[in-house]
Scaffold this motif. Sequence first.
Motif: not given
Length: 271
Positions: A107-109, A123-126, A178-181
């Motif tokens: 879902s994150l990826l 951001t995705a790495g965090l 959160m990554v998208r926003l």
Amino acid sequence: MLLPVGYLIVRGVLLLLYLRARPTGPMARTVTTIYLLGFGSGWLIWLASLVAPTDTRPTLWIVAMLIELATPWVGKRWLNRFPVDDQHLPERIGQFTIIVLGSALASLLFAVPDHPRPHMIVTAGLAFLVPAAVWWVYTTFVTTRQSRRRLRGGQTYSYLHIPLGGALLPLGWALGQMVRLADDEVARLPMELRLVLAASITVWMLCGLALHWVWNRPSIGRLGIALYGVGSTILITTTVHEPKLMLSVLSLAVVGYAVLLTRRLTATAED
């Protein structure tokens, strides 16, 4: 209609395996009797749902699932006489938990495009640090084999994984949002998203505390780590509103929790 049919087939195979194992000895007769009565009752309700009115089928499915979930607890007195395999059960549940964690990570990826900008990669790495910390803590708990000392019938160990696994799925979704926003440079996260994030992490931490305390005496150190983890999660998600800043601070807090807890688990296993 495919849902009940598929469930009837899968559960029916399991019931046949119980019947096959039943004559092998007194232990097998006791254990299989409990499961055949409980799971068999649930199976019959699923079967009845095939001919029930469409609007009543979900109610029958819920009743059947409640009966099946209650079966190991109702038969706990007899099942505890024959402890489960202390390697097989943690291994199987552990594999399922890792699969659920993988779904959360997916879902994150999915939030990351095929050609992300450099700042989105950061951001995705965090965000990735959070499920990585979950994996780190869980594998440490399993590999230290603390739960194997008193598995008995396995009811407590198995059922605590239900809310634990249930918390991981919304966690992955919330991190992806959160990554998208953050990529859209939104200035303030929605309250609903922050609540989902706080609830999922808190439930995961509390389930971990419960799993630890089932087999080990409560300690001030372990309670302090849990209070730090839950307290920092709630504080960050309620006071920090900017996506990138929240991800940075929350990731550090969760990683810090993982470091403290894995050291505690390792020390407890060595005692």
